[in-house]
Design an enzyme around this catalytic site. Structure first.
Site, PDB file in Angstrom:
ATOM      1  N   GLY A  24      68.827  59.415  52.881  1.00 37.32           N
ATOM      2  CA  GLY A  24      69.482  60.505  53.610  1.00 37.32           C
ATOM      3  C   GLY A  24      68.475  61.549  54.046  1.00 37.32           C
ATOM      4  O   GLY A  24      68.832  62.674  54.366  1.00 37.32           O
TER       5      GLY A  24
ATOM      6  N   TYR B 234      76.956  63.828  64.791  1.00 38.48           N
ATOM      7  CA  TYR B 234      76.248  62.827  65.586  1.00 38.48           C
ATOM      8  C   TYR B 234      77.205  62.183  66.606  1.00 38.48           C
ATOM      9  O   TYR B 234      76.903  62.098  67.797  1.00 38.48           O
ATOM     10  CB  TYR B 234      75.664  61.760  64.655  1.00 38.48           C
ATOM     11  CG  TYR B 234      74.839  60.710  65.354  1.00 38.48           C
ATOM     12  CD1 TYR B 234      73.477  60.899  65.565  1.00 38.48           C
ATOM     13  CD2 TYR B 234      75.413  59.534  65.808  1.00 38.48           C
ATOM     14  CE1 TYR B 234      72.715  59.931  66.210  1.00 38.48           C
ATOM     15  CE2 TYR B 234      74.667  58.575  66.457  1.00 38.48           C
ATOM     16  CZ  TYR B 234      73.313  58.766  66.646  1.00 38.48           C
ATOM     17  OH  TYR B 234      72.562  57.815  67.291  1.00 38.48           O
TER      18      TYR B 234
ATOM     19  N   GLU C 171      64.395  62.227  71.114  1.00 38.55           N
ATOM     20  CA  GLU C 171      65.488  62.317  70.129  1.00 38.55           C
ATOM     21  C   GLU C 171      66.833  62.407  70.841  1.00 38.55           C
ATOM     22  O   GLU C 171      66.982  63.163  71.809  1.00 38.55           O
ATOM     23  CB  GLU C 171      65.247  63.554  69.259  1.00 38.55           C
ATOM     24  CG  GLU C 171      65.590  63.356  67.818  1.00 38.55           C
ATOM     25  CD  GLU C 171      64.714  62.311  67.126  1.00 38.55           C
ATOM     26  OE1 GLU C 171      65.145  61.144  67.034  1.00 38.55           O
ATOM     27  OE2 GLU C 171      63.623  62.666  66.668  1.00 38.55           O
ATOM     28  N   HIS C 172      67.789  61.631  70.339  1.00 43.32           N
ATOM     29  CA  HIS C 172      69.128  61.548  70.924  1.00 43.32           C
ATOM     30  C   HIS C 172      69.070  61.048  72.368  1.00 43.32           C
ATOM     31  O   HIS C 172      69.912  61.401  73.198  1.00 43.32           O
ATOM     32  CB  HIS C 172      69.871  62.892  70.824  1.00 43.32           C
ATOM     33  CG  HIS C 172      70.266  63.199  69.404  1.00 43.32           C
ATOM     34  ND1 HIS C 172      71.438  62.760  68.840  1.00 43.32           N
ATOM     35  CD2 HIS C 172      69.597  63.865  68.418  1.00 43.32           C
ATOM     36  CE1 HIS C 172      71.496  63.160  67.566  1.00 43.32           C
ATOM     37  NE2 HIS C 172      70.384  63.826  67.289  1.00 43.32           N
TER      38      HIS C 172
ATOM     39  N   GLY D 250      66.415  61.256  56.656  1.00 46.12           N
ATOM     40  CA  GLY D 250      66.093  61.162  58.075  1.00 46.12           C
ATOM     41  C   GLY D 250      64.948  60.212  58.376  1.00 46.12           C
ATOM     42  O   GLY D 250      64.397  60.233  59.465  1.00 46.12           O
TER      43      GLY D 250
ATOM     44  N   ASP E 126      66.219  53.070  65.400  1.00 47.83           N
ATOM     45  CA  ASP E 126      65.743  52.911  64.024  1.00 47.83           C
ATOM     46  C   ASP E 126      65.539  51.440  63.675  1.00 47.83           C
ATOM     47  O   ASP E 126      64.524  51.046  63.108  1.00 47.83           O
ATOM     48  CB  ASP E 126      66.737  53.541  63.038  1.00 47.83           C
ATOM     49  CG  ASP E 126      67.000  54.999  63.356  1.00 47.83           C
ATOM     50  OD1 ASP E 126      66.224  55.585  64.120  1.00 47.83           O
ATOM     51  OD2 ASP E 126      67.997  55.551  62.843  1.00 47.83           O
TER      52      ASP E 126
ATOM     53  N   SER F 273      65.291  56.871  58.024  1.00 49.15           N
ATOM     54  CA  SER F 273      65.920  55.561  58.268  1.00 49.15           C
ATOM     55  C   SER F 273      65.925  54.642  57.072  1.00 49.15           C
ATOM     56  O   SER F 273      65.633  53.439  57.183  1.00 49.15           O
ATOM     57  CB  SER F 273      65.246  54.849  59.449  1.00 49.15           C
ATOM     58  OG  SER F 273      65.669  55.418  60.619  1.00 49.15           O
ATOM     59  N   SER F 274      66.289  55.199  55.906  1.00 47.83           N
ATOM     60  CA  SER F 274      66.425  54.324  54.745  1.00 47.83           C
ATOM     61  C   SER F 274      67.500  53.266  55.004  1.00 47.83           C
ATOM     62  O   SER F 274      67.389  52.132  54.537  1.00 47.83           O
ATOM     63  CB  SER F 274      66.760  55.141  53.495  1.00 47.83           C
ATOM     64  OG  SER F 274      67.834  56.019  53.754  1.00 47.83           O
TER      65      SER F 274
HETATM   66  C1  GLA Z   1      69.619  58.569  64.270  1.00 45.81           C
HETATM   67  C2  GLA Z   1      70.170  57.314  64.936  1.00 45.81           C
HETATM   68  C3  GLA Z   1      69.269  56.868  66.092  1.00 45.81           C
HETATM   69  C4  GLA Z   1      68.992  58.014  67.059  1.00 45.81           C
HETATM   70  C5  GLA Z   1      68.554  59.268  66.287  1.00 45.81           C
HETATM   71  C6  GLA Z   1      68.430  60.468  67.192  1.00 45.81           C
HETATM   72  O1  GLA Z   1      68.405  58.292  63.644  1.00 45.81           O
HETATM   73  O2  GLA Z   1      70.274  56.267  64.002  1.00 45.81           O
HETATM   74  O3  GLA Z   1      69.845  55.776  66.775  1.00 45.81           O
HETATM   75  O4  GLA Z   1      70.101  58.272  67.879  1.00 45.81           O
HETATM   76  O5  GLA Z   1      69.451  59.588  65.238  1.00 45.81           O
HETATM   77  O6  GLA Z   1      67.394  60.291  68.085  1.00 45.81           O
END
Ligand code: GLA
Length: 384
Positions: A116, A215, A28-29, A118, A166, A120-121
């Site tokens: 929204g 973010y 993540e990130h 988390g 995503d 990835s809609s």
């Molecule tokens: C969101 C962003 C991704 C990624 C994640 C964190 O989903 O769209 O590109 O950075 O956060 O891992």
């Protein structure tokens, strides 16, 4: 899942596209730090039912209500389209830049994915619309180029400086597999997830909006840390190098770098564990990832922490963590498939006690990426 209202609202279908959401198992990130991620497309997502029309209007309707929104694709599109349709407009603009002529169409979008939440809609919508355009034009982009076009739409039309994870997960998803992505080379390697595990997704109910600033701030802090360490990206730093050099970093950059550098290691260790079906080790790596996101990267929230604590104690759960950008959204748990139903019931009880209300949760497995189902292309002539 053909939407029941479909015939009433736009008539017979020329093309139907199914575009999944995604969860990230670990990593993540790390994507915007040129690092490693391990997402999978899930069995929930969007269905986009499409009918061709003459002229240069793209009409978008959502099953969530609201008026139909028209976009004139006969002229170059610029950012500023209203609400959720900006994702589609950004994708259309990307194809226009490539010189494609976009035909008019009407699209009804049906979702079984929390918006929204988390999962990835937004990437599901971007890649879904890109798949519609490919189908209507009878041509296809290279999958990585398609994901990049969708990522650019998100940057320029939604103002979210996201990484590529995503859009790649939604484009390249493979049934029964997670995807190990090297975000520098953009190499995508499917990693089999055996039938012996299932994925439990738990919605914290806290809506996150990545455009809100947290973010982008994290992304800038990582870039500052890389600059101070004299590397192109945090991907280039090993844990040993960081231990020697981290005195040079101020806070919070030091904590942010520590998360990214250790998270990249965790992704590779998770893949090694998955390849020998060592799910207890994989689960421990997820737990460590959550602790690092909570304490060092500071992108969790109270509800996600409560859910992870509650679910972590349930028999049959190997590991759990927040998934996605954070500040709300969902948690993901790796579950022993033979006990999946009992785990879901116990997790509901434990989360209800922790949160004071039952959260939405569902079991899933890895699904295919966005794809077209050509329903009646030969029967209904274009423009009808
Ligand atoms: C969101 C962003 C991704 C990624 C994640 C964190 O989903 O769209 O590109 O950075 O956060 O891992």
């Amino acid at each position: 899942m053909v939407p029941p209202s479909y015939p009433d609202r736009i008539g017979a279908t020329d093309v139907t596209v199914v575009s999944p959401g995604r969860v990230n198992l670990i990593g993540e990130h790390t994507d915007y730090n040129d690092g490693f991620v391990l997402p999978l497309a899930i069995e929930r997502g969007l269905e986009i039912a499409v009918r061709r029309r003459t002229g240069s209007t793209v009409r978008l309707l959502s099953d969530r209500g609201g008026p139909a929104i028209d976009i004139d694709v006969g002229r170059p599109l610029v950012a500023g389209t209203p609400c959720w349709t900006r994702y589609a407009a950004g994708v259309i603009a990307g194809f226009q830049r490539l010189g494609w002529t976009i035909p008019g169409f009407e699209a009804l979008i049906t979702a079984d994915l929390p918006v929204g939440g988390g999962l990835s809609s937004s990437a599901a919508l971007e890649v879904g619309i890109a798949t519609v355009i490919e189908a209507l034009c009878g041509r296809a982009l290279d999958p990585v180029d398609k994901a990049l076009l969708c990522q650019r739409a998100e940057h320029e039309f939604a103002g979210v400086p996201c990484g590529l994870m995503d859009q790649l997960a939604v484009t390249c998803g493979r049934r029964g597999h997670a995807l190990l992505v090297d975000c520098r080379s953009r190499d995508v390697r499917p990693v089999p997830l055996g039938d012996e595990i299932r994925i439990l997704v738990i919605d914290s109910g806290v809506k996150h909006a990545l455009g809100d600033g947290g973010y982008a701030t994290r992304r800038r802090e990582c870039e500052t840390a890389a600059r101070l360490l004299g590397v192109k990206a945090l991907r280039d730093v090993t844990p040993l190098q960081l231990a020697e050099a981290e005195r040079r970093l101020p806070e919070p950059e030091r904590r942010r770098a520590r998360h990214v550098v250790t998270e990249n290691e965790r992704v590779l260790s998770f893949v090694a564990a998955a390849e020998r079906a060592d799910w207890p080790t994989a689960g421990r790596l997820m737990n460590a990832s959550h602790a690092s996101l909570r304490d060092a990267f500071e992108v969790s929230c109270r509800e996600l922490d409560l859910i992870c604590d509650a679910v972590g104690d349930v028999d049959g759960v190997y590991g759990r963590r927040m998934t996605g950008g954070g500040f709300g959204g969902c948690a993901v748990a790796l579950v022993d498939a033979t006990r999946a139903d009992a785990v879901e019931a116990a997790a509901t009880t434990a989360c209800t006690a922790a949160l004071g209300h039952p959260p939405t949760m569902f079991l899933t497995h890895a699904a295919a990426g966005a794809a077209t189902d050509l329903v009646s292309r030969d029967i209904i002539p274009p423009g009808r």
